[in-house]
Write a protein that holds these residues in place. Structure first.
Motif, PDB file in Angstrom:
ATOM      1  N   UNK A  76       0.859  -1.183   0.000  1.00  0.00           N
ATOM      2  CA  UNK A  76       0.000   0.000   0.000  1.00  0.00           C
ATOM      3  C   UNK A  76       0.901   1.240   0.000  1.00  0.00           C
ATOM      4  N   UNK A  77       0.314   2.414  -0.197  1.00  0.00           N
ATOM      5  CA  UNK A  77       1.109   3.646  -0.171  1.00  0.00           C
ATOM      6  C   UNK A  77       1.740   3.848   1.203  1.00  0.00           C
ATOM      7  N   UNK A  78       0.993   3.495   2.244  1.00  0.00           N
ATOM      8  CA  UNK A  78       1.528   3.606   3.605  1.00  0.00           C
ATOM      9  C   UNK A  78       2.721   2.674   3.787  1.00  0.00           C
ATOM     10  N   UNK A  82       6.789   3.344   4.473  1.00  0.00           N
ATOM     11  CA  UNK A  82       7.584   2.637   5.475  1.00  0.00           C
ATOM     12  C   UNK A  82       8.830   2.019   4.840  1.00  0.00           C
ATOM     13  N   UNK A  83       8.683   1.503   3.620  1.00  0.00           N
ATOM     14  CA  UNK A  83       9.826   0.948   2.898  1.00  0.00           C
ATOM     15  C   UNK A  83      10.856   2.039   2.643  1.00  0.00           C
ATOM     16  N   UNK A  84      10.402   3.206   2.208  1.00  0.00           N
ATOM     17  CA  UNK A  84      11.332   4.318   1.964  1.00  0.00           C
ATOM     18  C   UNK A  84      12.076   4.682   3.246  1.00  0.00           C
ATOM     19  N   UNK A  85      11.382   4.664   4.374  1.00  0.00           N
ATOM     20  CA  UNK A  85      12.027   4.954   5.659  1.00  0.00           C
ATOM     21  C   UNK A  85      13.086   3.896   5.975  1.00  0.00           C
ATOM     22  N   UNK A 130       6.565   4.311  -8.224  1.00  0.00           N
ATOM     23  CA  UNK A 130       6.581   5.283  -7.136  1.00  0.00           C
ATOM     24  C   UNK A 130       7.651   6.358  -7.317  1.00  0.00           C
ATOM     25  N   UNK A 131       8.121   6.509  -8.558  1.00  0.00           N
ATOM     26  CA  UNK A 131       9.014   7.618  -8.889  1.00  0.00           C
ATOM     27  C   UNK A 131      10.494   7.394  -8.648  1.00  0.00           C
ATOM     28  N   UNK A 132      10.901   6.185  -8.337  1.00  0.00           N
ATOM     29  CA  UNK A 132      12.308   5.898  -8.133  1.00  0.00           C
ATOM     30  C   UNK A 132      12.953   5.555  -9.468  1.00  0.00           C
TER      31      UNK A 132
END
Length: 160
Positions: A76-78, A82-85, A130-132
């Motif tokens: 999910x976006x949430x 969390x993955x980005x963190x 997601x823009x990466x």
């Protein structure tokens, strides 16, 4: 090459052929033929015919239609936030010594953190969506350019 669901990895022609086989089997189920006879006539494994028969008994010919590929688990976006963190913590926080995030490593972090299985290609698509983007290192490291900081320039014992 087939997946866990009917049609996984098959061409459209092969999917159609398999669908027709199941429908032919359904006609024979209705006539009361044995699974072994149907398997021999259609040149398929008896176990496949038994699975088809079980579906047919539960839901009729409609139950034998292809169900399409199983969908992959999606963050999910949430969860992606969390993955980005997690990625921002750096590779060393996840047990890797060098400073490179690879798709395989990100896949491992997703598996550990979210208990989801992604393929390498799935990770790439997730990140792109997601823009990466991926980056090429400015210079390629070589065996001679990577030296531990404790390296001494004194001669080795026995060399002079």
């Amino acid at each position: 090459m087939t997946g866990s669901r009917e049609g996984g990895g098959l061409t459209a022609e092969r999917q159609q052929f398999r669908k027709e086989l199941r429908l032919k089997a359904a006609e024979r189920f209705a006539q009361g033929e044995a699974s072994s006879v149907i398997a021999k006539a259609l040149r398929v494994n008896v176990r496949s015919v038994q699975r088809w028969r079980q579906k047919w008994e539960q839901g009729g010919p409609r139950a034998l239609r292809p169900q399409g590929p199983a969908s992959l688990p999606r963050l999910s976006q949430e969860q992606f936030a969390q993955l980005e963190a997690e990625l921002a913590k750096g590779q060393s926080a996840h047990g890797w010594e060098d400073q490179r995030w690879t798709l395989a490593r990100i896949k491992t972090v997703i598996g550990r953190r979210f208990h989801m299985a992604y393929t390498i290609q799935g990770v790439r698509k997730l990140l792109t969506r997601n823009g990466w983007s991926w980056q090429v290192p400015a210079r390629r490291e070589t065996a001679t350019s990577i030296r531990p900081p404790t390296c001494k320039s004194s001669p080795r014992p026995g060399t002079g």
